[in-house]
Design a protein around this motif. Structure first.
Motif, mmCIF file in Angstrom:
data_model
loop_
_atom_site.group_PDB
_atom_site.id
_atom_site.type_symbol
_atom_site.label_atom_id
_atom_site.label_comp_id
_atom_site.label_asym_id
_atom_site.label_seq_id
_atom_site.Cartn_x
_atom_site.Cartn_y
_atom_site.Cartn_z
ATOM 1 N N TYR A 13 27.664 -148.391 -18.098
ATOM 2 C CA TYR A 13 28.265 -148.123 -19.395
ATOM 3 C C TYR A 13 28.210 -149.357 -20.287
ATOM 4 O O TYR A 13 28.371 -150.487 -19.822
ATOM 5 C CB TYR A 13 29.724 -147.689 -19.240
ATOM 6 C CG TYR A 13 29.885 -146.296 -18.690
ATOM 7 C CD1 TYR A 13 30.023 -145.204 -19.532
ATOM 8 C CD2 TYR A 13 29.875 -146.083 -17.314
ATOM 9 C CE1 TYR A 13 30.161 -143.921 -19.025
ATOM 10 C CE2 TYR A 13 30.007 -144.801 -16.797
ATOM 11 C CZ TYR A 13 30.155 -143.725 -17.656
ATOM 12 O OH TYR A 13 30.269 -142.460 -17.146
ATOM 13 N N THR A 14 27.978 -149.124 -21.562
ATOM 14 C CA THR A 14 28.084 -150.192 -22.551
ATOM 15 C C THR A 14 29.425 -150.075 -23.262
ATOM 16 O O THR A 14 30.051 -149.011 -23.274
ATOM 17 C CB THR A 14 26.946 -150.114 -23.587
ATOM 18 O OG1 THR A 14 26.960 -148.822 -24.194
ATOM 19 C CG2 THR A 14 25.604 -150.356 -22.929
ATOM 20 N N LEU A 15 29.854 -151.172 -23.867
ATOM 21 C CA LEU A 15 31.145 -151.237 -24.548
ATOM 22 C C LEU A 15 30.916 -151.517 -26.027
ATOM 23 O O LEU A 15 30.231 -152.481 -26.384
ATOM 24 C CB LEU A 15 31.997 -152.339 -23.923
ATOM 25 C CG LEU A 15 33.463 -152.412 -24.326
ATOM 26 C CD1 LEU A 15 34.214 -151.171 -23.853
ATOM 27 C CD2 LEU A 15 34.111 -153.664 -23.741
ATOM 28 N N SER A 16 31.470 -150.662 -26.884
ATOM 29 C CA SER A 16 31.335 -150.829 -28.330
ATOM 30 C C SER A 16 32.709 -151.075 -28.941
ATOM 31 O O SER A 16 33.671 -150.378 -28.605
ATOM 32 C CB SER A 16 30.723 -149.574 -28.955
ATOM 33 O OG SER A 16 29.500 -149.240 -28.343
ATOM 34 N N PRO A 44 36.996 -144.989 -37.416
ATOM 35 C CA PRO A 44 36.193 -145.969 -38.150
ATOM 36 C C PRO A 44 34.875 -145.356 -38.616
ATOM 37 O O PRO A 44 34.327 -144.443 -37.976
ATOM 38 C CB PRO A 44 35.961 -147.072 -37.107
ATOM 39 C CG PRO A 44 37.111 -146.949 -36.167
ATOM 40 C CD PRO A 44 37.425 -145.490 -36.093
ATOM 41 N N ASN A 45 34.340 -145.846 -39.719
ATOM 42 C CA ASN A 45 33.149 -145.250 -40.334
ATOM 43 C C ASN A 45 31.949 -145.193 -39.397
ATOM 44 O O ASN A 45 31.161 -144.249 -39.450
ATOM 45 C CB ASN A 45 32.769 -146.026 -41.606
ATOM 46 C CG ASN A 45 33.746 -145.792 -42.735
ATOM 47 O OD1 ASN A 45 34.400 -144.749 -42.792
ATOM 48 N ND2 ASN A 45 33.858 -146.751 -43.641
ATOM 49 N N THR A 46 31.798 -146.194 -38.542
ATOM 50 C CA THR A 46 30.623 -146.249 -37.664
ATOM 51 C C THR A 46 30.841 -145.529 -36.341
ATOM 52 O O THR A 46 29.950 -145.504 -35.493
ATOM 53 C CB THR A 46 30.249 -147.719 -37.379
ATOM 54 O OG1 THR A 46 31.381 -148.393 -36.812
ATOM 55 C CG2 THR A 46 29.818 -148.422 -38.653
ATOM 56 N N PHE A 47 32.013 -144.949 -36.160
ATOM 57 C CA PHE A 47 32.356 -144.284 -34.904
ATOM 58 C C PHE A 47 31.769 -142.871 -34.903
ATOM 59 O O PHE A 47 32.068 -142.063 -35.767
ATOM 60 C CB PHE A 47 33.872 -144.224 -34.757
ATOM 61 C CG PHE A 47 34.376 -143.756 -33.420
ATOM 62 C CD1 PHE A 47 34.815 -144.673 -32.482
ATOM 63 C CD2 PHE A 47 34.406 -142.409 -33.095
ATOM 64 C CE1 PHE A 47 35.295 -144.251 -31.246
ATOM 65 C CE2 PHE A 47 34.882 -141.977 -31.875
ATOM 66 C CZ PHE A 47 35.323 -142.902 -30.941
ATOM 67 N N VAL A 48 30.902 -142.584 -33.907
ATOM 68 C CA VAL A 48 30.292 -141.258 -33.767
ATOM 69 C C VAL A 48 30.819 -140.649 -32.478
ATOM 70 O O VAL A 48 30.444 -141.070 -31.384
ATOM 71 C CB VAL A 48 28.750 -141.336 -33.749
ATOM 72 C CG1 VAL A 48 28.155 -139.933 -33.632
ATOM 73 C CG2 VAL A 48 28.235 -142.040 -35.002
ATOM 74 N N ASN A 89 16.385 -134.902 -28.212
ATOM 75 C CA ASN A 89 17.521 -135.404 -28.986
ATOM 76 C C ASN A 89 18.843 -135.287 -28.235
ATOM 77 O O ASN A 89 19.908 -135.110 -28.826
ATOM 78 C CB ASN A 89 17.637 -134.679 -30.334
ATOM 79 C CG ASN A 89 16.498 -135.021 -31.250
ATOM 80 O OD1 ASN A 89 16.044 -136.161 -31.280
ATOM 81 N ND2 ASN A 89 16.012 -134.033 -31.987
ATOM 82 N N GLU A 90 18.788 -135.370 -26.915
ATOM 83 C CA GLU A 90 20.002 -135.369 -26.124
ATOM 84 C C GLU A 90 20.450 -136.810 -25.906
ATOM 85 O O GLU A 90 19.632 -137.685 -25.666
ATOM 86 C CB GLU A 90 19.763 -134.692 -24.776
ATOM 87 C CG GLU A 90 19.470 -133.201 -24.897
ATOM 88 C CD GLU A 90 19.193 -132.578 -23.541
ATOM 89 O OE1 GLU A 90 19.284 -133.311 -22.530
ATOM 90 O OE2 GLU A 90 18.868 -131.377 -23.495
ATOM 91 N N ARG A 91 21.744 -137.024 -25.948
ATOM 92 C CA ARG A 91 22.282 -138.372 -25.788
ATOM 93 C C ARG A 91 22.330 -138.753 -24.323
ATOM 94 O O ARG A 91 22.660 -137.944 -23.457
ATOM 95 C CB ARG A 91 23.698 -138.454 -26.375
ATOM 96 C CG ARG A 91 24.253 -139.856 -26.407
ATOM 97 C CD ARG A 91 25.664 -139.837 -26.972
ATOM 98 N NE ARG A 91 26.541 -139.040 -26.144
ATOM 99 C CZ ARG A 91 27.107 -139.501 -25.029
ATOM 100 N NH1 ARG A 91 26.866 -140.718 -24.621
ATOM 101 N NH2 ARG A 91 27.893 -138.722 -24.308
ATOM 102 N N ILE A 92 21.973 -139.989 -24.032
ATOM 103 C CA ILE A 92 22.099 -140.527 -22.681
ATOM 104 C C ILE A 92 23.511 -141.079 -22.539
ATOM 105 O O ILE A 92 23.924 -141.931 -23.308
ATOM 106 C CB ILE A 92 21.061 -141.629 -22.440
ATOM 107 C CG1 ILE A 92 19.663 -141.045 -22.598
ATOM 108 C CG2 ILE A 92 21.250 -142.259 -21.073
ATOM 109 C CD1 ILE A 92 18.576 -142.081 -22.675
ATOM 110 N N PRO A 93 24.311 -140.582 -21.575
ATOM 111 C CA PRO A 93 25.699 -141.012 -21.470
ATOM 112 C C PRO A 93 25.820 -142.473 -21.065
ATOM 113 O O PRO A 93 24.907 -143.047 -20.477
ATOM 114 C CB PRO A 93 26.271 -140.083 -20.390
ATOM 115 C CG PRO A 93 25.089 -139.692 -19.578
ATOM 116 C CD PRO A 93 23.942 -139.623 -20.534
ATOM 117 N N ALA A 134 34.309 -142.270 -23.497
ATOM 118 C CA ALA A 134 35.725 -142.555 -23.288
ATOM 119 C C ALA A 134 36.170 -143.566 -24.329
ATOM 120 O O ALA A 134 35.348 -144.267 -24.928
ATOM 121 C CB ALA A 134 35.979 -143.088 -21.879
ATOM 122 N N ILE A 135 37.489 -143.638 -24.542
ATOM 123 C CA ILE A 135 38.050 -144.518 -25.570
ATOM 124 C C ILE A 135 39.148 -145.376 -24.952
ATOM 125 O O ILE A 135 40.021 -144.869 -24.243
ATOM 126 C CB ILE A 135 38.634 -143.708 -26.737
ATOM 127 C CG1 ILE A 135 37.568 -142.798 -27.368
ATOM 128 C CG2 ILE A 135 39.230 -144.633 -27.803
ATOM 129 C CD1 ILE A 135 38.131 -141.812 -28.376
#
Length: 336
Positions: free
Chosen positions: A81-84, A99-103, A44-48, A109-110
């Motif tokens: 990197y992907t862009l959301s 935002p509600n969907t922002f985790v 359950n580790e996130r892939i950066p 980075a932002i």
């Protein structure tokens, strides 16, 4: 991560997720039992590899943010990197909420565009994430926030344009159009305008300007037409904070049968796609929006790699594009 799922099915699921470009799995190469990516997933580790693009209003095709978006995505994808994209709604802004969907833990980075609320920007800076603003609120430079900022050079290019138009055409009455406190770039264009007046020995006459600080009201045609009628003395040149404002202004001037550029010259800023095709074509300042996407990507990636370096304010060079709406009179000399 369930023990009821076979290794073969785990591999198939991860591979398909990568093929479909799911945000957390887009970087996974064909999975085998020994792959570190699969191990991270099972733990359950996130892939950066995720960059969030936050904006208050979705930028349209004329906005510089939409023009930089494509090159930005191309550049960050080269590094995996992907862009959301996330919209910050008015309620989010008011309540200082993401935002509600922002985790947050899924973001590396932002990048922020069209976010001009001071308190909201400060809240984002408290998240302890690499953060880059493309423009910001007009007193941003005074607050020493933990963030980088990317801007097109506005002050000196605006001053240069206005100075050249005043000098070459012998102008005496010049006005500004726009809410100059709306954002930092508008404020720098206003200060460049004021610098040019001072350099040319002309007074700043606010009765020849339209400078209400409610940015939204400029899109009310009846209000803008009434403001044009109130200009006194009527200016020979109106310098607008950006291209959409200039195009709106020229449309209202046309409705009033005020000729551009014969009666009044008009300028914009940004070199938006519409600026070259509007009639008359708009004198503007080219902000190299596509190159801003490349610069934004490089700055974000540099900040991710070196988070402890001093924060920077990056300006991209701009240049004046003289077109039909405001031009320099060419002096003709007969040959001896």
């Amino acid at each position: 991560g369930s023990t009821n799922v076979s290794e073969k099915n785990k591999e198939r699921v991860l591979k398909k997720a990568a093929e479909l470009n799911y945000k957390q799995f887009a970087l996974i190469s064909p999975v085998n039992e020994a792959s570190s990516e699969e191990s991270a997933f099972l733990k359950n580790e996130r892939i950066p590899g995720n960059i969030a693009f936050l904006f208050h209003k979705l930028p349209d095709k004329q906005h510089i943010a939409s023009l930089l978006l494509a090159t930005l995505e191309q550049e960050v994808s080269k590094e995996g990197y992907t862009l959301s994209l996330y919209t910050v709604h008015d309620d989010d802004m008011k309540n200082l909420k993401l935002p509600n969907t922002f985790v947050l833990e899924n973001i590396d980075a932002i990048l922020c565009a069209e976010l001009f609320d001071k308190e909201y920007c400060k809240m984002l800076c408290s998240l302890n994430k690499p953060l880059l603003f493309v423009d910001s609120y007009y007193t941003f430079a005074e607050d020493n926030l933990n963030a980088d900022i990317l801007l097109m050079e506005s002050r000196y290019s605006s001053s240069n344009m206005v100075n050249r138009l005043i000098t070459a055409n012998g102008l005496r009455h010049v006005g500004f159009v726009g809410a100059y406190n709306h954002c930092l770039s508008f404020y720098e264009r206003w200060t460049g305008f004021c610098m040019a007046l001072q350099d040319c020995g002309l007074p700043l006459n606010k009765s020849s300007c339209i400078i209400s600080q409610d940015d939204s009201i400029y899109w009310d045609r009846l209000w803008l037409i009434n403001q044009i009628k109130l200009l006194d003395p009527f200016p020979e040149l109106l310098v607008c904070a950006n291209d959409p404002l200039a195009i709106q202004l020229m449309s209202c001037l046309k409705e009033l049968n005020i000729s551009v550029p014969d009666r009044v010259m008009v300028t914009g800023f940004d070199n938006s796609p519409a600026s070259a095709i509007v009639t008359p074509s708009l004198t503007t300042i080219n902000s190299h929006s596509s190159n801003m996407g490349i610069s934004a990507a490089k700055q974000l990636l540099n900040r991710i790699a070196a988070p402890d370096l001093p924060y920077v304010r990056v300006y991209l060079q701009t240049e004046v594009l003289f077109r039909e709406s405001a031009n320099i009179k060419i002096q003709r000399y007969e040959s001896i």
